[in-house]
Design a protein around this motif. Structure first.
Motif, PDB file in Angstrom:
ATOM      1  N   THR A  81       0.848  -1.192   0.000  1.00  0.00           N
ATOM      2  CA  THR A  81       0.000   0.000   0.000  1.00  0.00           C
ATOM      3  C   THR A  81       0.885   1.244   0.000  1.00  0.00           C
ATOM      4  O   THR A  81       2.060   1.190   0.373  1.00  0.00           O
ATOM      5  CB  THR A  81      -0.914   0.040   1.240  1.00  0.00           C
ATOM      6  OG1 THR A  81      -0.111   0.208   2.401  1.00  0.00           O
ATOM      7  CG2 THR A  81      -1.785  -1.196   1.343  1.00  0.00           C
ATOM      8  N   TYR A  82       0.325   2.355  -0.397  1.00  0.00           N
ATOM      9  CA  TYR A  82       1.068   3.618  -0.396  1.00  0.00           C
ATOM     10  C   TYR A  82       1.495   3.993   1.021  1.00  0.00           C
ATOM     11  O   TYR A  82       2.614   4.446   1.238  1.00  0.00           O
ATOM     12  CB  TYR A  82       0.233   4.742  -1.016  1.00  0.00           C
ATOM     13  CG  TYR A  82       0.275   4.743  -2.519  1.00  0.00           C
ATOM     14  CD1 TYR A  82       1.220   5.490  -3.209  1.00  0.00           C
ATOM     15  CD2 TYR A  82      -0.622   3.995  -3.269  1.00  0.00           C
ATOM     16  CE1 TYR A  82       1.272   5.495  -4.584  1.00  0.00           C
ATOM     17  CE2 TYR A  82      -0.582   3.995  -4.653  1.00  0.00           C
ATOM     18  CZ  TYR A  82       0.375   4.739  -5.302  1.00  0.00           C
ATOM     19  OH  TYR A  82       0.424   4.724  -6.675  1.00  0.00           O
ATOM     20  N   GLN A  85       4.467   1.814   2.042  1.00  0.00           N
ATOM     21  CA  GLN A  85       5.694   2.230   1.360  1.00  0.00           C
ATOM     22  C   GLN A  85       6.243   3.534   1.919  1.00  0.00           C
ATOM     23  O   GLN A  85       7.453   3.734   1.964  1.00  0.00           O
ATOM     24  CB  GLN A  85       5.450   2.381  -0.144  1.00  0.00           C
ATOM     25  CG  GLN A  85       5.277   1.067  -0.853  1.00  0.00           C
ATOM     26  CD  GLN A  85       4.947   1.231  -2.323  1.00  0.00           C
ATOM     27  OE1 GLN A  85       4.504   2.286  -2.767  1.00  0.00           O
ATOM     28  NE2 GLN A  85       5.150   0.180  -3.092  1.00  0.00           N
ATOM     29  N   HIS A  99      -6.539  -2.824  -6.350  1.00  0.00           N
ATOM     30  CA  HIS A  99      -6.249  -1.394  -6.195  1.00  0.00           C
ATOM     31  C   HIS A  99      -6.681  -0.627  -7.448  1.00  0.00           C
ATOM     32  O   HIS A  99      -7.363   0.403  -7.358  1.00  0.00           O
ATOM     33  CB  HIS A  99      -4.752  -1.198  -5.924  1.00  0.00           C
ATOM     34  CG  HIS A  99      -4.341   0.229  -5.812  1.00  0.00           C
ATOM     35  ND1 HIS A  99      -4.258   0.885  -4.604  1.00  0.00           N
ATOM     36  CD2 HIS A  99      -3.996   1.138  -6.762  1.00  0.00           C
ATOM     37  CE1 HIS A  99      -3.876   2.140  -4.811  1.00  0.00           C
ATOM     38  NE2 HIS A  99      -3.709   2.309  -6.119  1.00  0.00           N
ATOM     39  N   VAL A 124       0.046  11.120  -7.005  1.00  0.00           N
ATOM     40  CA  VAL A 124       0.488   9.786  -6.604  1.00  0.00           C
ATOM     41  C   VAL A 124       1.245   9.897  -5.286  1.00  0.00           C
ATOM     42  O   VAL A 124       2.437  10.197  -5.258  1.00  0.00           O
ATOM     43  CB  VAL A 124       1.382   9.158  -7.692  1.00  0.00           C
ATOM     44  CG1 VAL A 124       1.849   7.775  -7.270  1.00  0.00           C
ATOM     45  CG2 VAL A 124       0.639   9.089  -9.009  1.00  0.00           C
ATOM     46  N   SER A 125       0.528   9.701  -4.179  1.00  0.00           N
ATOM     47  CA  SER A 125       1.153   9.787  -2.855  1.00  0.00           C
ATOM     48  C   SER A 125       0.267   9.128  -1.806  1.00  0.00           C
ATOM     49  O   SER A 125      -0.934   8.936  -2.014  1.00  0.00           O
ATOM     50  CB  SER A 125       1.397  11.244  -2.470  1.00  0.00           C
ATOM     51  OG  SER A 125       0.192  11.873  -2.102  1.00  0.00           O
ATOM     52  N   ALA A 126       0.871   8.819  -0.676  1.00  0.00           N
ATOM     53  CA  ALA A 126       0.133   8.224   0.440  1.00  0.00           C
ATOM     54  C   ALA A 126      -0.857   9.213   1.036  1.00  0.00           C
ATOM     55  O   ALA A 126      -1.798   8.809   1.716  1.00  0.00           O
ATOM     56  CB  ALA A 126       1.106   7.741   1.515  1.00  0.00           C
ATOM     57  N   GLU A 131      -5.919   7.372  -3.393  1.00  0.00           N
ATOM     58  CA  GLU A 131      -4.979   6.253  -3.293  1.00  0.00           C
ATOM     59  C   GLU A 131      -5.223   5.458  -2.012  1.00  0.00           C
ATOM     60  O   GLU A 131      -5.199   4.233  -2.016  1.00  0.00           O
ATOM     61  CB  GLU A 131      -3.528   6.745  -3.335  1.00  0.00           C
ATOM     62  CG  GLU A 131      -3.090   7.283  -4.674  1.00  0.00           C
ATOM     63  CD  GLU A 131      -3.123   6.262  -5.807  1.00  0.00           C
ATOM     64  OE1 GLU A 131      -3.314   5.053  -5.568  1.00  0.00           O
ATOM     65  OE2 GLU A 131      -2.964   6.693  -6.957  1.00  0.00           O
ATOM     66  N   ARG A 132      -5.462   6.151  -0.920  1.00  0.00           N
ATOM     67  CA  ARG A 132      -5.719   5.471   0.348  1.00  0.00           C
ATOM     68  C   ARG A 132      -6.998   4.631   0.260  1.00  0.00           C
ATOM     69  O   ARG A 132      -7.044   3.492   0.723  1.00  0.00           O
ATOM     70  CB  ARG A 132      -5.820   6.495   1.489  1.00  0.00           C
ATOM     71  CG  ARG A 132      -5.839   5.870   2.834  1.00  0.00           C
ATOM     72  CD  ARG A 132      -4.479   5.241   3.181  1.00  0.00           C
ATOM     73  NE  ARG A 132      -4.621   4.450   4.391  1.00  0.00           N
ATOM     74  CZ  ARG A 132      -4.180   3.210   4.527  1.00  0.00           C
ATOM     75  NH1 ARG A 132      -3.528   2.619   3.567  1.00  0.00           N
ATOM     76  NH2 ARG A 132      -4.355   2.555   5.647  1.00  0.00           N
ATOM     77  N   ASP A 135      -6.263   1.555  -1.744  1.00  0.00           N
ATOM     78  CA  ASP A 135      -5.531   0.595  -0.912  1.00  0.00           C
ATOM     79  C   ASP A 135      -6.460  -0.118   0.063  1.00  0.00           C
ATOM     80  O   ASP A 135      -6.381  -1.335   0.243  1.00  0.00           O
ATOM     81  CB  ASP A 135      -4.418   1.300  -0.123  1.00  0.00           C
ATOM     82  CG  ASP A 135      -3.194   1.625  -0.966  1.00  0.00           C
ATOM     83  OD1 ASP A 135      -3.051   1.074  -2.077  1.00  0.00           O
ATOM     84  OD2 ASP A 135      -2.371   2.437  -0.501  1.00  0.00           O
TER      85      ASP A 135
END
Length: 150
Positions: A81-82, A85, A99, A124-126, A131-132, A135
């Protein structure tokens, strides 16, 4: 609440029309990739045209409407997952296909607004709630929408 399959298919069809501009960008990118070896196939489960062995990019996959461009041979691979990472937490590996399917669903809702909203939320980031949510969907099989309370 669960919708009957015909209603769900009808909503997915409307979403596909709504996100058609994004899908067109994905198809054009996929066609360009085919000149360098990308191979397309339809994934009914992911509601997407997948171009595997996509020749450009840092690795992994990107979703554009109902198109997934993937640098590998199969979306059936584990990934982190972001948040994992980025060192924010420890989570088990997820399936890349799950995902990316969450992103397809997000596109079906936001249509042409998806890319600008996604970029405004951090790209593109946590930190990006899209994105969350993708995930979390891949971890648990539900909750692909980023504004849903967890």
């Amino acid at each position: 609440m669960s919708l009957p399959p015909p209603a769900l298919r009808a909503l997915q069809g409307l979403g596909a029309v709504w996100t058609a501009p994004n899908t067109l960008i994905g198809v054009l990118g996929g066609l360009a990739g085919m000149l360098a070896g990308a191979r397309p196939y339809w994934s009914r489960r992911d509601c997407a045209l997948v171009f595997r062995e996509y020749p450009w990019g840092p690795g992994g996959a990107i979703t554009l409407g109902n198109v997934i461009l993937h640098t590998g041979a199969s979306l059936e691979i584990p990934c982190r997952t972001y948040a994992h990472q980025a060192g924010h937490c420890t989570e088990p590996v997820i399936g890349l296909h799950d995902h990316e399917r969450a992103h397809v669903y997000q596109y079906l809702v936001l249509g042409p607004f998806y890319l600008p909203v996604y970029l405004l939320c951090g790209g593109v980031s946590a930190r990006n709630p899209f994105e969350r949510a993708a995930d979390l969907y891949a971890l648990h099989g539900h909750g692909w929408w980023p504004l849903k309370k967890r």
